[in-house]
Design a protein around this motif. Sequence first.
Motif, mmCIF file in Angstrom:
data_model
loop_
_atom_site.group_PDB
_atom_site.id
_atom_site.type_symbol
_atom_site.label_atom_id
_atom_site.label_comp_id
_atom_site.label_asym_id
_atom_site.label_seq_id
_atom_site.Cartn_x
_atom_site.Cartn_y
_atom_site.Cartn_z
ATOM 1 N N SER A 1 41.572 41.014 89.123
ATOM 2 C CA SER A 1 39.976 41.474 89.437
ATOM 3 C C SER A 1 39.774 42.692 89.849
ATOM 4 O O SER A 1 38.790 43.192 90.602
ATOM 5 C CB SER A 1 39.544 40.770 90.664
ATOM 6 N N VAL A 2 40.453 43.658 88.917
ATOM 7 C CA VAL A 2 40.167 45.067 89.138
ATOM 8 C C VAL A 2 39.054 45.264 88.526
ATOM 9 O O VAL A 2 38.736 44.678 87.295
ATOM 10 C CB VAL A 2 41.265 45.877 88.189
ATOM 11 N N SER A 3 37.930 46.104 89.040
ATOM 12 C CA SER A 3 36.847 46.307 88.376
ATOM 13 C C SER A 3 36.687 47.062 87.264
ATOM 14 O O SER A 3 37.483 48.065 87.156
ATOM 15 C CB SER A 3 35.795 46.785 89.494
ATOM 16 N N THR A 4 35.773 46.913 86.200
ATOM 17 C CA THR A 4 35.698 47.821 85.033
ATOM 18 C C THR A 4 35.252 49.171 85.386
ATOM 19 O O THR A 4 35.781 50.044 84.635
ATOM 20 C CB THR A 4 34.793 47.039 84.099
ATOM 21 N N SER A 5 34.509 49.132 86.453
ATOM 22 C CA SER A 5 33.980 50.258 86.697
ATOM 23 C C SER A 5 35.000 51.345 87.269
ATOM 24 O O SER A 5 34.859 52.561 87.065
ATOM 25 C CB SER A 5 32.959 50.167 87.620
ATOM 26 N N THR A 6 35.934 50.714 87.850
ATOM 27 C CA THR A 6 36.977 51.642 88.647
ATOM 28 C C THR A 6 37.709 52.190 87.686
ATOM 29 O O THR A 6 38.252 53.317 87.539
ATOM 30 C CB THR A 6 37.807 50.744 89.641
ATOM 31 N N LEU A 7 38.291 51.256 86.669
ATOM 32 C CA LEU A 7 39.020 51.588 85.369
ATOM 33 C C LEU A 7 38.350 52.508 84.435
ATOM 34 O O LEU A 7 38.897 53.744 84.187
ATOM 35 C CB LEU A 7 39.450 50.467 84.592
ATOM 36 N N GLU A 8 36.866 52.653 84.561
ATOM 37 C CA GLU A 8 36.177 53.423 83.639
ATOM 38 C C GLU A 8 35.964 55.069 84.197
ATOM 39 O O GLU A 8 36.316 55.925 83.545
ATOM 40 C CB GLU A 8 34.820 53.019 83.114
ATOM 41 N N GLN A 9 35.779 54.739 85.540
ATOM 42 C CA GLN A 9 35.482 56.201 86.466
ATOM 43 C C GLN A 9 36.717 56.829 86.759
ATOM 44 O O GLN A 9 36.892 58.055 86.628
ATOM 45 C CB GLN A 9 35.080 55.761 87.620
ATOM 46 N N TYR A 10 37.955 56.064 87.154
ATOM 47 C CA TYR A 10 39.145 56.749 87.573
ATOM 48 C C TYR A 10 40.329 56.435 86.869
ATOM 49 O O TYR A 10 41.303 57.311 86.989
ATOM 50 C CB TYR A 10 39.414 56.021 89.183
ATOM 51 N N GLY A 11 40.375 55.573 85.962
ATOM 52 C CA GLY A 11 41.408 55.238 84.881
ATOM 53 C C GLY A 11 42.536 54.154 85.471
ATOM 54 O O GLY A 11 42.383 54.134 86.609
ATOM 55 N N ALA A 12 43.330 53.744 84.413
ATOM 56 C CA ALA A 12 44.149 52.928 85.091
ATOM 57 C C ALA A 12 45.411 53.571 85.979
ATOM 58 O O ALA A 12 45.792 52.848 86.911
ATOM 59 C CB ALA A 12 45.143 52.228 83.762
ATOM 60 N N VAL A 13 45.601 54.564 85.951
ATOM 61 C CA VAL A 13 46.499 55.554 86.743
ATOM 62 C C VAL A 13 45.707 56.213 87.655
ATOM 63 O O VAL A 13 45.635 57.310 87.562
ATOM 64 C CB VAL A 13 47.467 56.341 86.054
ATOM 65 N N SER A 14 45.582 55.419 88.760
ATOM 66 C CA SER A 14 44.871 56.230 89.990
ATOM 67 C C SER A 14 45.033 55.378 91.354
ATOM 68 O O SER A 14 45.191 54.488 91.222
ATOM 69 C CB SER A 14 43.223 56.081 89.724
ATOM 70 N N GLU A 15 44.479 56.254 92.296
ATOM 71 C CA GLU A 15 44.782 55.616 93.524
ATOM 72 C C GLU A 15 43.728 54.120 93.751
ATOM 73 O O GLU A 15 44.182 53.409 94.314
ATOM 74 C CB GLU A 15 44.597 56.594 94.671
ATOM 75 N N ASN A 16 42.556 54.231 93.107
ATOM 76 C CA ASN A 16 41.714 53.479 93.383
ATOM 77 C C ASN A 16 42.084 52.296 92.457
ATOM 78 O O ASN A 16 41.940 51.039 93.131
ATOM 79 C CB ASN A 16 40.408 53.802 92.670
ATOM 80 N N THR A 17 42.922 52.331 91.240
ATOM 81 C CA THR A 17 43.120 51.040 90.634
ATOM 82 C C THR A 17 44.236 50.603 91.248
ATOM 83 O O THR A 17 44.383 49.433 91.575
ATOM 84 C CB THR A 17 43.512 51.626 89.283
ATOM 85 N N ALA A 18 45.207 51.364 91.786
ATOM 86 C CA ALA A 18 46.490 50.949 92.649
ATOM 87 C C ALA A 18 46.075 49.890 93.825
ATOM 88 O O ALA A 18 46.464 48.777 94.124
ATOM 89 C CB ALA A 18 47.136 51.918 92.930
ATOM 90 N N ILE A 19 44.944 50.269 94.500
ATOM 91 C CA ILE A 19 44.349 49.819 95.646
ATOM 92 C C ILE A 19 43.854 48.359 95.403
ATOM 93 O O ILE A 19 44.086 47.372 95.861
ATOM 94 C CB ILE A 19 43.246 50.609 96.353
ATOM 95 N N GLU A 20 43.047 48.390 94.214
ATOM 96 C CA GLU A 20 42.299 47.142 93.707
ATOM 97 C C GLU A 20 43.528 46.185 93.169
ATOM 98 O O GLU A 20 43.305 44.813 93.422
ATOM 99 C CB GLU A 20 41.371 47.697 92.665
ATOM 100 N N MET A 21 44.269 46.634 92.575
ATOM 101 C CA MET A 21 45.535 45.632 92.343
ATOM 102 C C MET A 21 46.291 45.117 93.283
ATOM 103 O O MET A 21 46.537 43.774 93.291
ATOM 104 C CB MET A 21 46.691 46.533 91.274
ATOM 105 N N ALA A 22 46.678 45.740 94.462
ATOM 106 C CA ALA A 22 47.222 45.353 95.558
ATOM 107 C C ALA A 22 46.443 44.318 96.327
ATOM 108 O O ALA A 22 46.801 43.167 96.828
ATOM 109 C CB ALA A 22 47.588 46.700 96.495
ATOM 110 N N GLU A 23 45.006 44.891 96.349
ATOM 111 C CA GLU A 23 44.139 43.716 96.855
ATOM 112 C C GLU A 23 44.002 42.289 96.304
ATOM 113 O O GLU A 23 43.933 41.549 96.662
ATOM 114 C CB GLU A 23 42.627 44.469 96.981
ATOM 115 N N GLY A 24 44.102 42.542 94.969
ATOM 116 C CA GLY A 24 43.972 41.352 94.083
ATOM 117 C C GLY A 24 45.168 40.616 94.370
ATOM 118 O O GLY A 24 45.166 39.146 94.287
ATOM 119 N N VAL A 25 46.492 40.960 94.258
ATOM 120 C CA VAL A 25 47.513 40.210 94.541
ATOM 121 C C VAL A 25 47.608 39.515 95.925
ATOM 122 O O VAL A 25 47.843 38.388 96.080
ATOM 123 C CB VAL A 25 48.866 41.106 94.425
#
Length: 409
Positions: free
Chosen positions: A312-336
Amino acid sequence: MKGYMIFTGTELLLGKTLNTNSQLLTSIFAELGIDIYKIVTVGDNTSRIISALKEVPKDVEIVFLNGGLGPTEDDLTKEALIEYLGSKTVYDQLTLDKIIKRVGEKALPGDMKVAEIPEGAIAFYNDAGVAPGSVVMSNGKHYFLTPGPPEELCVLMKNKIIPYLKENMLGKEKIYSKILKFAGIGESKAEDKIRDLIRANNPSVAPTIKDGEIHFRITAKGENKLELEDMVIQVSKKIIERLEDYYFGEDDESLESLVAGQLTAKGLKIAVAESCTGGLLSNTFTNIPGSSEFFDRAYITYSNRAKIEELSVSTSTLEQYGAVSENTAIEMAEGVFKKTNVDLAISITGIAGPAGGTIDKPVGLVYIAFKYKEQISVVTRIFSGSRLEIKNKVVKFILFEIFRKLKED
Protein backbone atom coordinates in the motif's frame (compact mmCIF):
# COMPACT_ATOMS: atom_id res chain seq x y z
CA MET A 1 57.69 -21.45 12.68
CA LYS A 2 57.27 -20.08 9.17
CA GLY A 3 55.08 -21.41 6.40
CA TYR A 4 55.06 -20.82 2.64
CA MET A 5 52.06 -21.60 0.42
CA ILE A 6 52.08 -22.40 -3.28
CA PHE A 7 48.70 -22.81 -4.99
CA THR A 8 48.73 -24.29 -8.49
CA GLY A 9 46.07 -23.98 -11.14
CA THR A 10 45.74 -21.88 -14.27
CA GLU A 11 42.03 -21.50 -13.48
CA LEU A 12 42.99 -19.57 -10.34
CA LEU A 13 45.10 -17.11 -12.33
CA LEU A 14 42.31 -16.62 -14.88
CA GLY A 15 39.78 -15.86 -12.16
CA LYS A 16 37.57 -18.78 -13.17
CA THR A 17 37.83 -20.41 -9.74
CA LEU A 18 37.74 -18.67 -6.37
CA ASN A 19 40.62 -19.79 -4.16
CA THR A 20 38.68 -20.74 -1.03
CA ASN A 21 41.50 -23.11 -0.08
CA SER A 22 43.71 -20.12 0.66
CA GLN A 23 41.21 -18.83 3.21
CA LEU A 24 40.91 -22.26 4.82
CA LEU A 25 44.64 -22.88 5.07
CA THR A 26 45.60 -19.42 6.29
CA SER A 27 43.02 -19.60 9.08
CA ILE A 28 44.31 -23.05 10.10
CA PHE A 29 47.92 -21.86 10.07
CA ALA A 30 46.96 -18.84 12.18
CA GLU A 31 45.26 -21.08 14.74
CA LEU A 32 48.33 -23.31 14.89
CA GLY A 33 50.62 -20.33 15.34
CA ILE A 34 52.45 -20.87 12.04
CA ASP A 35 53.50 -17.55 10.52
CA ILE A 36 52.77 -17.37 6.80
CA TYR A 37 55.77 -15.86 5.01
CA LYS A 38 54.20 -15.69 1.56
CA ILE A 39 51.36 -17.01 -0.59
CA VAL A 40 52.06 -17.69 -4.28
CA THR A 41 49.75 -18.78 -7.09
CA VAL A 42 51.21 -20.30 -10.27
CA GLY A 43 49.75 -21.90 -13.37
CA ASP A 44 49.85 -25.56 -14.32
CA ASN A 45 53.41 -25.43 -15.55
CA THR A 46 56.30 -27.49 -14.20
CA SER A 47 59.01 -24.85 -14.66
CA ARG A 48 56.91 -22.16 -12.96
CA ILE A 49 56.16 -24.39 -10.00
CA ILE A 50 59.88 -25.18 -9.67
CA SER A 51 60.69 -21.46 -9.89
CA ALA A 52 58.25 -20.83 -7.03
CA LEU A 53 59.92 -23.56 -4.96
CA LYS A 54 63.34 -22.02 -5.57
CA GLU A 55 62.11 -18.72 -4.11
CA VAL A 56 61.26 -20.25 -0.71
CA PRO A 57 63.59 -18.65 1.91
CA LYS A 58 66.00 -20.83 3.88
CA ASP A 59 64.36 -20.17 7.25
CA VAL A 60 60.92 -21.40 6.10
CA GLU A 61 60.19 -24.82 7.61
CA ILE A 62 56.83 -25.69 6.04
CA VAL A 63 56.13 -25.49 2.31
CA PHE A 64 52.51 -26.20 1.47
CA LEU A 65 51.61 -27.04 -2.12
CA ASN A 66 47.92 -27.25 -3.00
CA GLY A 67 46.32 -28.59 -6.17
CA GLY A 68 47.57 -30.45 -9.22
CA LEU A 69 47.46 -34.01 -7.84
CA GLY A 70 44.84 -35.36 -10.23
CA PRO A 71 45.04 -37.78 -13.21
CA THR A 72 45.26 -35.31 -16.09
CA GLU A 73 48.31 -34.05 -17.97
CA ASP A 74 48.03 -30.57 -16.46
CA ASP A 75 48.19 -31.93 -12.88
CA LEU A 76 51.90 -31.28 -12.44
CA THR A 77 52.51 -30.20 -8.85
CA LYS A 78 53.80 -33.53 -7.61
CA GLU A 79 56.04 -33.97 -10.66
CA ALA A 80 57.46 -30.47 -10.21
CA LEU A 81 58.29 -31.07 -6.54
CA ILE A 82 59.95 -34.41 -7.32
CA GLU A 83 62.03 -32.84 -10.07
CA TYR A 84 63.02 -29.98 -7.77
CA LEU A 85 64.06 -32.36 -5.00
CA GLY A 86 65.83 -34.72 -7.40
CA SER A 87 63.67 -37.57 -6.15
CA LYS A 88 61.37 -40.14 -7.77
CA THR A 89 57.86 -41.48 -7.28
CA VAL A 90 56.55 -44.54 -5.49
CA TYR A 91 53.01 -45.81 -5.13
CA ASP A 92 50.98 -45.32 -1.97
CA GLN A 93 49.59 -48.83 -1.56
CA LEU A 94 46.35 -47.86 0.19
CA THR A 95 45.46 -45.43 -2.57
CA LEU A 96 46.47 -47.93 -5.22
CA ASP A 97 44.19 -50.54 -3.66
CA LYS A 98 41.35 -48.04 -3.64
CA ILE A 99 41.83 -47.27 -7.34
CA ILE A 100 42.04 -50.91 -8.38
CA LYS A 101 38.96 -51.71 -6.32
CA ARG A 102 37.13 -48.88 -8.05
CA VAL A 103 38.21 -49.34 -11.69
CA GLY A 104 39.66 -52.85 -11.70
CA GLU A 105 42.93 -54.13 -13.11
CA LYS A 106 42.37 -52.09 -16.29
CA ALA A 107 43.29 -48.84 -14.55
CA LEU A 108 44.57 -46.22 -16.97
CA PRO A 109 47.96 -44.52 -16.55
CA GLY A 110 46.19 -41.42 -15.29
CA ASP A 111 44.44 -43.44 -12.60
CA MET A 112 47.73 -44.95 -11.46
CA LYS A 113 49.39 -41.54 -11.47
CA VAL A 114 47.04 -40.38 -8.71
CA ALA A 115 48.44 -43.01 -6.33
CA GLU A 116 52.01 -41.78 -6.72
CA ILE A 117 53.81 -39.91 -3.93
CA PRO A 118 57.42 -38.76 -3.57
CA GLU A 119 59.86 -41.45 -2.46
CA GLY A 120 60.34 -41.30 1.30
CA ALA A 121 57.12 -39.34 1.83
CA ILE A 122 54.49 -40.03 4.46
CA ALA A 123 51.10 -40.48 2.78
CA PHE A 124 47.84 -39.06 4.14
CA TYR A 125 44.95 -41.24 3.01
CA ASN A 126 42.20 -39.22 1.33
CA ASP A 127 38.91 -40.12 3.07
CA ALA A 128 36.90 -37.74 0.88
CA GLY A 129 38.47 -38.45 -2.52
CA VAL A 130 41.25 -40.41 -4.19
CA ALA A 131 44.49 -38.41 -4.49
CA PRO A 132 46.40 -38.75 -1.21
CA GLY A 133 48.14 -35.92 0.56
CA SER A 134 51.75 -36.41 1.55
CA VAL A 135 54.69 -34.83 3.32
CA VAL A 136 58.34 -35.29 2.45
CA MET A 137 61.31 -33.92 4.37
CA SER A 138 64.23 -32.42 2.45
CA ASN A 139 66.72 -29.58 2.89
CA GLY A 140 65.45 -28.90 6.41
CA LYS A 141 61.91 -28.34 5.18
CA HIS A 142 58.63 -30.24 5.23
CA TYR A 143 57.00 -30.21 1.80
CA PHE A 144 53.26 -30.96 1.93
CA LEU A 145 51.28 -31.99 -1.16
CA THR A 146 47.52 -31.55 -0.78
CA PRO A 147 44.53 -32.09 -3.12
CA GLY A 148 42.79 -29.12 -4.71
CA PRO A 149 39.05 -29.93 -4.23
CA PRO A 150 38.02 -27.87 -1.16
CA GLU A 151 35.93 -30.63 0.45
CA GLU A 152 38.83 -33.08 0.18
CA LEU A 153 41.33 -30.57 1.56
CA CYS A 154 39.09 -29.74 4.51
CA VAL A 155 38.70 -33.38 5.54
CA LEU A 156 42.39 -34.14 4.99
CA MET A 157 43.49 -31.19 7.10
CA LYS A 158 41.15 -32.03 9.95
CA ASN A 159 41.73 -35.77 10.06
CA LYS A 160 45.38 -36.13 9.05
CA ILE A 161 47.55 -33.08 8.57
CA ILE A 162 46.62 -30.96 11.60
CA PRO A 163 47.22 -33.92 13.97
CA TYR A 164 50.53 -34.59 12.18
CA LEU A 165 51.64 -30.98 12.59
CA LYS A 166 50.71 -30.89 16.27
CA GLU A 167 52.44 -34.16 17.05
CA ASN A 168 55.58 -33.80 14.97
CA MET A 169 56.34 -30.15 14.32
CA LEU A 170 54.87 -27.73 16.83
CA GLY A 171 56.86 -29.04 19.80
CA LYS A 172 56.24 -27.79 23.33
CA GLU A 173 55.03 -24.38 22.25
CA LYS A 174 51.30 -23.93 22.77
CA ILE A 175 48.96 -21.58 20.99
CA TYR A 176 45.77 -20.04 22.31
CA SER A 177 43.58 -17.79 20.21
CA LYS A 178 40.23 -16.06 20.24
CA ILE A 179 38.29 -14.19 17.57
CA LEU A 180 36.36 -11.04 18.50
CA LYS A 181 33.67 -9.89 16.06
CA PHE A 182 32.46 -6.35 15.33
CA ALA A 183 30.06 -4.64 12.94
CA GLY A 184 28.83 -1.17 12.15
CA ILE A 185 32.30 0.39 11.97
CA GLY A 186 34.82 0.81 9.17
CA GLU A 187 38.07 -1.11 9.10
CA SER A 188 40.39 1.90 9.29
CA LYS A 189 38.45 3.47 12.16
CA ALA A 190 38.43 0.21 14.11
CA GLU A 191 42.15 -0.39 13.55
CA ASP A 192 42.97 3.17 14.56
CA LYS A 193 41.37 2.63 17.96
CA ILE A 194 43.53 -0.41 18.72
CA ARG A 195 46.63 0.30 16.64
CA ASP A 196 48.98 -0.13 19.62
CA LEU A 197 47.55 -3.61 20.26
CA ILE A 198 47.88 -4.61 16.60
CA ARG A 199 51.57 -3.64 16.66
CA ALA A 200 52.27 -5.96 19.61
CA ASN A 201 53.85 -9.36 18.95
CA ASN A 202 52.56 -11.64 21.70
CA PRO A 203 49.63 -11.74 21.80
CA SER A 204 49.30 -10.78 18.15
CA VAL A 205 46.13 -9.10 16.88
CA ALA A 206 45.23 -9.75 13.24
CA PRO A 207 42.20 -8.08 11.55
CA THR A 208 40.13 -9.63 8.77
CA ILE A 209 37.15 -8.19 6.89
CA LYS A 210 34.10 -10.20 5.88
CA ASP A 211 30.91 -8.73 4.35
CA GLY A 212 30.47 -5.81 6.71
CA GLU A 213 32.05 -7.48 9.73
CA ILE A 214 35.51 -6.97 11.22
CA HIS A 215 37.12 -9.89 13.02
CA PHE A 216 40.19 -9.57 15.25
CA ARG A 217 42.05 -12.79 15.94
CA ILE A 218 44.10 -12.60 19.13
CA THR A 219 46.83 -15.24 19.32
CA ALA A 220 49.27 -15.92 22.15
CA LYS A 221 52.22 -18.33 22.02
CA GLY A 222 54.10 -19.91 24.91
CA GLU A 223 54.45 -23.02 27.03
CA ASN A 224 51.96 -22.33 29.83
CA LYS A 225 48.35 -22.67 28.65
CA LEU A 226 46.87 -20.79 31.63
CA GLU A 227 49.20 -17.87 31.03
CA LEU A 228 48.30 -17.80 27.35
CA GLU A 229 44.58 -17.76 28.12
CA ASP A 230 45.09 -14.88 30.56
CA MET A 231 47.13 -12.94 28.00
CA VAL A 232 44.40 -13.29 25.39
CA ILE A 233 41.67 -12.40 27.89
CA GLN A 234 43.45 -9.20 28.93
CA VAL A 235 43.93 -8.04 25.34
CA SER A 236 40.33 -9.01 24.51
CA LYS A 237 39.06 -6.81 27.33
CA LYS A 238 41.03 -3.84 26.02
CA ILE A 239 39.71 -4.28 22.49
CA ILE A 240 36.11 -4.64 23.62
CA GLU A 241 36.42 -1.59 25.88
CA ARG A 242 37.60 0.56 22.98
CA LEU A 243 35.09 -0.84 20.46
CA GLU A 244 32.24 -1.63 22.83
CA ASP A 245 29.52 -0.04 20.67
CA TYR A 246 30.38 -2.34 17.76
CA TYR A 247 31.08 -5.64 19.50
CA PHE A 248 28.64 -8.53 19.06
CA GLY A 249 30.35 -11.88 19.60
CA GLU A 250 33.34 -14.16 19.37
CA ASP A 251 34.71 -17.33 17.75
CA ASP A 252 31.90 -19.38 16.15
CA GLU A 253 29.07 -17.00 17.09
CA SER A 254 27.35 -15.53 14.02
CA LEU A 255 25.47 -12.27 14.04
CA GLU A 256 22.32 -13.84 12.57
CA SER A 257 22.29 -16.61 15.18
CA LEU A 258 22.67 -14.09 18.02
CA VAL A 259 19.81 -12.01 16.62
CA ALA A 260 17.70 -15.14 16.27
CA GLY A 261 18.41 -15.94 19.91
CA GLN A 262 17.38 -12.45 21.00
CA LEU A 263 14.12 -12.55 19.05
CA THR A 264 13.26 -16.02 20.32
CA ALA A 265 14.10 -15.20 23.94
CA LYS A 266 11.94 -12.09 23.85
CA GLY A 267 9.11 -13.88 22.02
CA LEU A 268 9.17 -11.36 19.17
CA LYS A 269 7.96 -11.82 15.61
CA ILE A 270 9.60 -10.19 12.61
CA ALA A 271 8.53 -9.54 9.01
CA VAL A 272 10.42 -7.83 6.22
CA ALA A 273 9.89 -6.07 2.90
CA GLU A 274 12.88 -6.22 0.58
CA SER A 275 13.54 -4.41 -2.64
CA CYS A 276 17.25 -4.06 -3.56
CA THR A 277 18.33 -7.05 -1.43
CA GLY A 278 15.88 -9.31 -3.28
CA GLY A 279 15.17 -11.68 -0.38
CA LEU A 280 18.72 -11.98 0.95
CA LEU A 281 17.76 -10.87 4.47
CA SER A 282 14.86 -13.34 4.52
CA ASN A 283 17.15 -16.08 3.27
CA THR A 284 19.65 -15.30 6.03
CA PHE A 285 16.96 -15.63 8.69
CA THR A 286 15.45 -18.82 7.29
CA ASN A 287 18.88 -20.46 7.09
CA ILE A 288 18.78 -20.57 10.89
CA PRO A 289 17.21 -23.73 12.35
CA GLY A 290 14.07 -22.88 14.31
CA SER A 291 13.56 -19.55 12.51
CA SER A 292 9.80 -20.17 12.41
CA GLU A 293 9.79 -19.19 16.09
CA PHE A 294 10.48 -15.55 15.20
CA PHE A 295 10.27 -15.11 11.41
CA ASP A 296 6.74 -14.47 10.16
CA ARG A 297 6.98 -13.63 6.47
CA ALA A 298 8.70 -11.61 3.73
CA TYR A 299 7.57 -9.44 0.86
CA ILE A 300 9.93 -9.13 -2.10
CA THR A 301 8.58 -5.92 -3.60
CA TYR A 302 11.09 -5.18 -6.30
CA SER A 303 8.86 -3.18 -8.63
CA ASN A 304 6.80 -0.09 -7.88
CA ARG A 305 3.68 -2.07 -8.72
CA ALA A 306 4.57 -4.65 -6.06
CA LYS A 307 5.16 -1.93 -3.49
CA ILE A 308 1.75 -0.45 -4.23
CA GLU A 309 -0.20 -3.74 -4.40
CA GLU A 310 1.48 -5.61 -1.55
CA LEU A 311 2.39 -2.84 0.89
CA SER A 312 0.00 0.00 0.00
CA VAL A 313 2.81 2.42 -0.81
CA SER A 314 1.09 5.44 -2.32
CA THR A 315 1.56 6.30 -5.97
CA SER A 316 2.11 9.94 -5.05
CA THR A 317 5.03 9.01 -2.76
CA LEU A 318 6.71 7.01 -5.52
CA GLU A 319 6.14 9.79 -8.08
CA GLN A 320 7.31 12.59 -5.79
CA TYR A 321 10.22 10.94 -3.95
CA GLY A 322 11.02 7.82 -5.97
CA ALA A 323 11.25 4.18 -4.99
CA VAL A 324 14.64 4.78 -3.35
CA SER A 325 13.73 7.30 -0.68
CA GLU A 326 13.13 7.63 3.03
CA ASN A 327 9.43 8.20 2.44
CA THR A 328 9.03 5.00 0.45
CA ALA A 329 11.00 3.01 3.05
CA ILE A 330 8.68 4.30 5.78
CA GLU A 331 5.54 3.41 3.86
CA MET A 332 6.93 -0.05 3.08
CA ALA A 333 7.61 -0.72 6.77
CA GLU A 334 4.21 0.64 7.75
CA GLY A 335 2.59 -1.60 5.16
CA VAL A 336 4.35 -4.69 6.52
CA PHE A 337 3.45 -3.76 10.08
CA LYS A 338 -0.24 -3.29 9.31
CA LYS A 339 -0.58 -6.47 7.25
CA THR A 340 1.25 -8.77 9.66
CA ASN A 341 0.82 -7.31 13.16
CA VAL A 342 4.38 -8.38 14.03
CA ASP A 343 6.57 -6.80 16.70
CA LEU A 344 9.29 -5.67 14.28
CA ALA A 345 8.81 -4.74 10.64
CA ILE A 346 11.77 -3.90 8.41
CA SER A 347 11.90 -2.46 4.91
CA ILE A 348 14.83 -2.06 2.52
CA THR A 349 15.00 0.02 -0.63
CA GLY A 350 18.13 1.14 -2.45
CA ILE A 351 20.44 0.97 -5.45
CA ALA A 352 22.69 -2.11 -5.49
CA GLY A 353 24.28 -1.19 -8.84
CA PRO A 354 26.34 -1.38 -10.85
CA ALA A 355 24.00 0.86 -12.88
CA GLY A 356 21.08 3.04 -11.83
CA GLY A 357 22.93 5.59 -9.72
CA THR A 358 22.76 9.37 -10.09
CA ILE A 359 24.54 12.31 -8.47
CA ASP A 360 21.73 12.68 -5.94
CA LYS A 361 21.22 8.94 -5.49
CA PRO A 362 24.50 7.09 -6.06
CA VAL A 363 25.03 3.35 -6.32
CA GLY A 364 25.09 1.91 -2.83
CA LEU A 365 22.51 4.30 -1.39
CA VAL A 366 20.09 2.36 0.82
CA TYR A 367 17.19 3.38 3.05
CA ILE A 368 16.25 0.99 5.85
CA ALA A 369 13.13 1.51 7.96
CA PHE A 370 12.44 -0.18 11.30
CA LYS A 371 8.98 -0.25 12.81
CA TYR A 372 9.29 -1.57 16.36
CA LYS A 373 6.55 -1.34 18.97
CA GLU A 374 4.74 1.48 17.18
CA GLN A 375 7.95 3.51 16.77
CA ILE A 376 9.47 3.97 13.32
CA SER A 377 13.02 4.99 12.44
CA VAL A 378 14.95 5.22 9.19
CA VAL A 379 18.64 4.72 8.59
CA THR A 380 20.33 6.01 5.43
CA ARG A 381 23.66 4.56 4.35
CA ILE A 382 25.86 4.43 1.27
CA PHE A 383 27.61 1.08 0.87
CA SER A 384 30.53 0.36 -1.45
CA GLY A 385 31.48 -2.70 -3.48
CA SER A 386 30.00 -4.91 -6.17
CA ARG A 387 26.28 -5.59 -6.43
CA LEU A 388 26.55 -8.73 -4.29
CA GLU A 389 28.92 -7.10 -1.81
CA ILE A 390 26.51 -4.22 -1.29
CA LYS A 391 23.61 -6.60 -0.71
CA ASN A 392 25.65 -8.62 1.80
CA LYS A 393 26.78 -5.48 3.62
CA VAL A 394 23.20 -4.22 3.85
CA VAL A 395 22.07 -7.48 5.43
CA LYS A 396 24.93 -7.44 7.96
CA PHE A 397 24.18 -3.82 8.79
CA ILE A 398 20.51 -4.59 9.43
CA LEU A 399 21.34 -7.59 11.58
CA PHE A 400 23.65 -5.47 13.71
CA GLU A 401 21.03 -2.72 14.03
CA ILE A 402 18.51 -5.31 15.24
CA PHE A 403 21.12 -6.74 17.63
CA ARG A 404 21.78 -3.28 19.07
CA LYS A 405 18.11 -2.37 19.37
CA LEU A 406 17.20 -5.57 21.19
CA LYS A 407 20.27 -5.41 23.42
CA GLU A 408 19.31 -1.91 24.55
CA ASP A 409 15.60 -2.79 24.88
